[in-house]
Design a protein around this motif. Structure first.
Motif, PDB file in Angstrom:
ATOM      1  N   GLN A 142      23.896 -82.383  45.593  1.00 17.74           N
ATOM      2  CA  GLN A 142      23.349 -80.602  44.366  1.00 17.74           C
ATOM      3  C   GLN A 142      23.299 -79.903  45.168  1.00 17.74           C
ATOM      4  O   GLN A 142      23.825 -79.137  45.906  1.00 17.74           O
ATOM      5  N   HIS A 143      23.881 -79.289  44.086  1.00 16.87           N
ATOM      6  CA  HIS A 143      25.038 -77.898  44.470  1.00 16.87           C
ATOM      7  C   HIS A 143      24.319 -76.599  44.209  1.00 16.87           C
ATOM      8  O   HIS A 143      23.930 -76.497  42.843  1.00 16.87           O
ATOM      9  N   GLY A 144      23.950 -75.544  44.381  1.00 16.14           N
ATOM     10  CA  GLY A 144      22.747 -74.391  44.507  1.00 16.14           C
ATOM     11  C   GLY A 144      23.479 -73.519  45.079  1.00 16.14           C
ATOM     12  O   GLY A 144      24.589 -72.779  45.892  1.00 16.14           O
ATOM     13  N   LEU A 145      22.543 -72.943  46.160  1.00 16.41           N
ATOM     14  CA  LEU A 145      22.470 -71.904  47.465  1.00 16.41           C
ATOM     15  C   LEU A 145      23.285 -72.444  48.039  1.00 16.41           C
ATOM     16  O   LEU A 145      23.901 -72.130  48.812  1.00 16.41           O
ATOM     17  N   ARG A 146      22.873 -73.670  48.132  1.00 13.31           N
ATOM     18  CA  ARG A 146      24.103 -75.076  48.959  1.00 13.31           C
ATOM     19  C   ARG A 146      24.040 -75.986  48.776  1.00 13.31           C
ATOM     20  O   ARG A 146      23.367 -76.195  48.300  1.00 13.31           O
TER      21      ARG A 146
END
Length: 207
Positions: A142-146
């Motif tokens: 899952q792509h987000g802050l990391r």
């Protein structure tokens, strides 16, 4: 000044340790039918999991991990996964579907829009007392802050004799730790372990 620096260093070290050991986000839902336990000695087969993700092998991977965990449940005999696949690939559900004009049920791994297996019919073909059928809703990063590894599994235990659903479980988890990175497989293993742990009372209650 030196004391303040040592305090800051100790605080930073504590944050690092906590971040590395922190548990990721977990969602867990389990339900069991009252009085619907399997008798000890029952034979169970894990069907190929329906793959609802973009990962081409998520269904097969999930079924293998869940099967491994199921071997550790006392009171159940688990049909070997290779035998399950070979029997289903040449078994009655597909043949019956062709003879009746219906679309054949097949393994849905890598085919998110394919029809899932008829659990009761597959169980009769395999000659088992119950089948564990399921789906993979998340399997990847899952792509987000990391980037975080995320796994979501859903499963149900179906009694072959009458098609009754004795137990259902929905489990998901996002990876944990900022400095000790989790792999998708590690997260999947934890999700499967929680799932099968919730199944144990369904067998133990009948012993």
């Amino acid at each position: 000044m030196g004391k303040d620096m040592r305090a800051c260093a100790a605080l930073l070290a504590a944050v690092v340790v906590l971040a590395g050991c922190s548990v990721g986000r977990i969602n867990s839902r389990d339900f069991a039918q009252p009085g619907g336990a399997l008798p000890a000695g029952s034979t169970v087969a894990v069907l190929p999991f329906e793959n609802l993700t973009n990962h081409p092998n998520a269904g097969q991977i999930a079924a293998d991990i869940v099967s491994t965990e199921l071997y550790g449940v006392e009171g159940l005999r688990t049909l070997e996964v290779g035998r399950v696949r070979s029997r289903l690939s040449a078994g009655k559900p597909a043949a019956d579907a062709v003879s009746t004009g219906a679309a054949p049920a097949a393994s849905t791994d890598g085919q998110p829009d394919a029809a899932p297996l008829d659990a009761q019919a597959a169980g009769r073909t395999l000659g088992v007392d119950a089948v564990l059928a399921g789906s993979v809703s998340e399997y990847g990063y899952q792509h987000g802050l990391r980037e975080e590894p995320v796994v979501g599994l859903n499963a149900r235990l179906v009694r072959v004799s009458d098609g009754a659903v004795l137990w259902t479980s929905s489990q998901s988890e996002a990876g944990r730790g900022y400095f000790s990175r989790d792999s998708v497989n590690n997260v999947a293993q934890r999700v499967a372990t929680r799932m099968i742990d919730s199944l144990r009372p369904v067998v133990a209650a009948a012993r």
